[in-house]
Scaffold this motif. Structure first.
Motif, PDB file in Angstrom:
ATOM      1  N   THR A  39       0.844  -1.192   0.000  1.00 42.55           N
ATOM      2  CA  THR A  39       0.000   0.000   0.000  1.00 42.55           C
ATOM      3  C   THR A  39       0.886   1.251   0.000  1.00 42.55           C
ATOM      4  O   THR A  39       0.568   2.247  -0.662  1.00 42.55           O
ATOM      5  CB  THR A  39      -0.936   0.004   1.225  1.00 42.55           C
ATOM      6  N   MET A  42       2.049   1.698  -3.445  1.00 41.40           N
ATOM      7  CA  MET A  42       1.016   2.331  -4.273  1.00 41.40           C
ATOM      8  C   MET A  42       1.003   3.842  -4.071  1.00 41.40           C
ATOM      9  O   MET A  42       0.694   4.607  -4.997  1.00 41.40           O
ATOM     10  CB  MET A  42      -0.359   1.746  -3.941  1.00 41.40           C
ATOM     11  N   LEU A  43       1.354   4.253  -2.840  1.00 38.87           N
ATOM     12  CA  LEU A  43       1.463   5.690  -2.551  1.00 38.87           C
ATOM     13  C   LEU A  43       2.581   6.299  -3.396  1.00 38.87           C
ATOM     14  O   LEU A  43       2.453   7.403  -3.945  1.00 38.87           O
ATOM     15  CB  LEU A  43       1.748   5.872  -1.060  1.00 38.87           C
ATOM     16  N   LEU A  45       3.674   5.085  -6.303  1.00 35.71           N
ATOM     17  CA  LEU A  45       3.212   5.102  -7.697  1.00 35.71           C
ATOM     18  C   LEU A  45       2.274   6.282  -7.947  1.00 35.71           C
ATOM     19  O   LEU A  45       2.406   6.994  -8.953  1.00 35.71           O
ATOM     20  CB  LEU A  45       2.488   3.780  -8.015  1.00 35.71           C
ATOM     21  N   THR A  46       1.342   6.503  -7.005  1.00 40.90           N
ATOM     22  CA  THR A  46       0.402   7.620  -7.155  1.00 40.90           C
ATOM     23  C   THR A  46       1.163   8.945  -7.194  1.00 40.90           C
ATOM     24  O   THR A  46       0.858   9.822  -8.017  1.00 40.90           O
ATOM     25  CB  THR A  46      -0.618   7.610  -6.003  1.00 40.90           C
ATOM     26  N   TRP A  48       4.112   9.487  -8.253  1.00 36.64           N
ATOM     27  CA  TRP A  48       4.782   9.587  -9.550  1.00 36.64           C
ATOM     28  C   TRP A  48       3.834  10.194 -10.591  1.00 36.64           C
ATOM     29  O   TRP A  48       4.189  11.161 -11.279  1.00 36.64           O
ATOM     30  CB  TRP A  48       5.216   8.174  -9.969  1.00 36.64           C
ATOM     31  N   ILE A  49       2.619   9.656 -10.677  1.00 35.99           N
ATOM     32  CA  ILE A  49       1.673  10.131 -11.690  1.00 35.99           C
ATOM     33  C   ILE A  49       1.181  11.531 -11.350  1.00 35.99           C
ATOM     34  O   ILE A  49       1.035  12.385 -12.237  1.00 35.99           O
ATOM     35  CB  ILE A  49       0.503   9.136 -11.823  1.00 35.99           C
ATOM     36  N   VAL A  50       0.930  11.780 -10.064  1.00 34.39           N
ATOM     37  CA  VAL A  50       0.475  13.121  -9.652  1.00 34.39           C
ATOM     38  C   VAL A  50       1.552  14.155  -9.982  1.00 34.39           C
ATOM     39  O   VAL A  50       1.246  15.258 -10.470  1.00 34.39           O
ATOM     40  CB  VAL A  50       0.118  13.141  -8.151  1.00 34.39           C
ATOM     41  N   ALA A  52       3.632  14.088 -12.378  1.00 31.81           N
ATOM     42  CA  ALA A  52       3.595  14.357 -13.823  1.00 31.81           C
ATOM     43  C   ALA A  52       2.404  15.248 -14.170  1.00 31.81           C
ATOM     44  O   ALA A  52       2.504  16.127 -15.034  1.00 31.81           O
ATOM     45  CB  ALA A  52       3.519  13.052 -14.598  1.00 31.81           C
ATOM     46  N   ALA A  53       1.269  15.019 -13.490  1.00 26.56           N
ATOM     47  CA  ALA A  53       0.076  15.815 -13.775  1.00 26.56           C
ATOM     48  C   ALA A  53       0.288  17.283 -13.417  1.00 26.56           C
ATOM     49  O   ALA A  53      -0.350  18.170 -13.991  1.00 26.56           O
ATOM     50  CB  ALA A  53      -1.123  15.241 -13.016  1.00 26.56           C
TER      51      ALA A  53
ATOM     52  N   PHE B  56      10.423  13.783 -18.611  1.00 28.71           N
ATOM     53  CA  PHE B  56       9.020  14.168 -18.529  1.00 28.71           C
ATOM     54  C   PHE B  56       8.279  13.954 -19.848  1.00 28.71           C
ATOM     55  O   PHE B  56       7.201  13.352 -19.876  1.00 28.71           O
ATOM     56  CB  PHE B  56       8.945  15.642 -18.091  1.00 28.71           C
ATOM     57  N   SER B 122      -5.135  12.019 -12.215  1.00 29.71           N
ATOM     58  CA  SER B 122      -3.823  12.481 -12.671  1.00 29.71           C
ATOM     59  C   SER B 122      -3.408  11.779 -13.961  1.00 29.71           C
ATOM     60  O   SER B 122      -2.836  12.403 -14.858  1.00 29.71           O
ATOM     61  CB  SER B 122      -2.774  12.229 -11.580  1.00 29.71           C
ATOM     62  N   ILE B 125      -5.273  13.438 -16.737  1.00 28.55           N
ATOM     63  CA  ILE B 125      -4.718  14.783 -17.030  1.00 28.55           C
ATOM     64  C   ILE B 125      -3.468  14.647 -17.895  1.00 28.55           C
ATOM     65  O   ILE B 125      -3.306  15.344 -18.889  1.00 28.55           O
ATOM     66  CB  ILE B 125      -4.417  15.532 -15.710  1.00 28.55           C
ATOM     67  N   VAL B 126      -2.599  13.692 -17.514  1.00 27.24           N
ATOM     68  CA  VAL B 126      -1.369  13.478 -18.304  1.00 27.24           C
ATOM     69  C   VAL B 126      -1.723  12.978 -19.693  1.00 27.24           C
ATOM     70  O   VAL B 126      -1.167  13.438 -20.702  1.00 27.24           O
ATOM     71  CB  VAL B 126      -0.430  12.490 -17.575  1.00 27.24           C
TER      72      VAL B 126
END
Lengths: 130, 130
Positions: A39, A42-43, A45-46, A48-50, A52-53, B56, B122, B125-126
């Protein structure tokens, strides 16, 4: 007085303080520990994507964090826990289907799970760093 | 204590004392998400290994591909669902006090589905252009 006060010389059910856990039991509690730890993965991973956003700058900051010694430590733990939970989880699905429940089969699966975790973790790090 | 219940029939007393019939759904959902996570995890590891060292722009281009975005969103959603189900069992096993148990499970649910939503939004959005 009857004899009830004398300590009874009866067999005792195994419990955690007197019972040497078999390997399968250690692998079982490890499944749960890696599950909780994943878990946290997963935090990561999240994040990482956030990152980038939010744009290139925050993505670079996240990349720098992951590239740090602490980042590598987290990735090492994440990948090992992920492969362990994957391998042992497949074993659990076999158990749920009523398969591989004999002691001999369980002992063999112990080794398959451990070997699979080591092999998959080593292989993915070799491919990633190559 | 029992005297006040004597007017109820045996059937009336037995009704409502069984399971809440919700355990099976939890059990089944945990297995089904586990099954879905086998291919998704293999995809995720392969994707991360392929993305090592990418900047990026490369990451944005990668997540903009429809198949990658779909797989990432599925991985996030199914993983956090699986994590919530698993963490709930851990809490139910180790938190003894009823109020704390319910409270912890609610916090776990809110956090898991909140993080899943954050990761999925996110990703979108990406994918659609930062």
């Amino acid at each position: 007085m009857t004899q009830t006060a004398k300590p009874a010389d009866r067999p005792l059910s195994p419990h955690l303080q007197v019972y040497r856990l078999p390997l399968a039991a250690w692998l079982s509690i490890t499944h749960r520990i890696t599950g909780v730890g994943l878990t946290g993965g997963m935090l990561l991973l999240t994040s990482w994507i956030v990152s980038a956003a939010y744009g290139g700058e925050s993505y670079a900051a996240f990349s720098a964090f992951v590239g740090s010694p602490l980042g590598y430590l987290l990735l090492a733990g994440f990948s090992t826990a992920l492969f362990y939970h994957l391998c042992n989880g497949i074993r659990h699905l076999f158990w749920d289907a009523g398969l591989n429940l004999e002691i001999v089969e369980t002992r063999r699966a112990n080794m398959v799970v451990i070997a699979g975790t080591v092999a998959l973790t080593a292989l993915s790090w070799l491919l990633a760093l190559a | 204590m029992f005297a006040s219940h004597n007017f109820r029939s045996p059937l009336g007393r037995a009704q409502g004392l069984g399971t809440a019939k919700e355990g099976l759904h939890h059990w089944w959902a945990q297995r089904l998400t586990a099954l879905a996570l086998i291919p998704l995890t293999v995809w995720f590891v392969a994707a991360v290994v392929g993305l090592v060292g990418s900047g990026f722009e490369e990451f944005v281009a990668w997540l903009s591909a429809p198949c990658n975005a779909t797989a990432m969103i599925l991985f996030l959603g199914v993983s956090f669902h699986h994590a919530q189900l698993g963490l709930q069992v851990v809490v139910e096993d180790y938190v003894g006090h009823h109020g704390w148990r319910i409270g912890t499970i609610i916090v776990v649910k809110f956090m898991c589905y909140g993080l899943a939503a954050l990761g999925i939004v996110s990703s979108l959005i990406v994918s659609f252009g930062v």
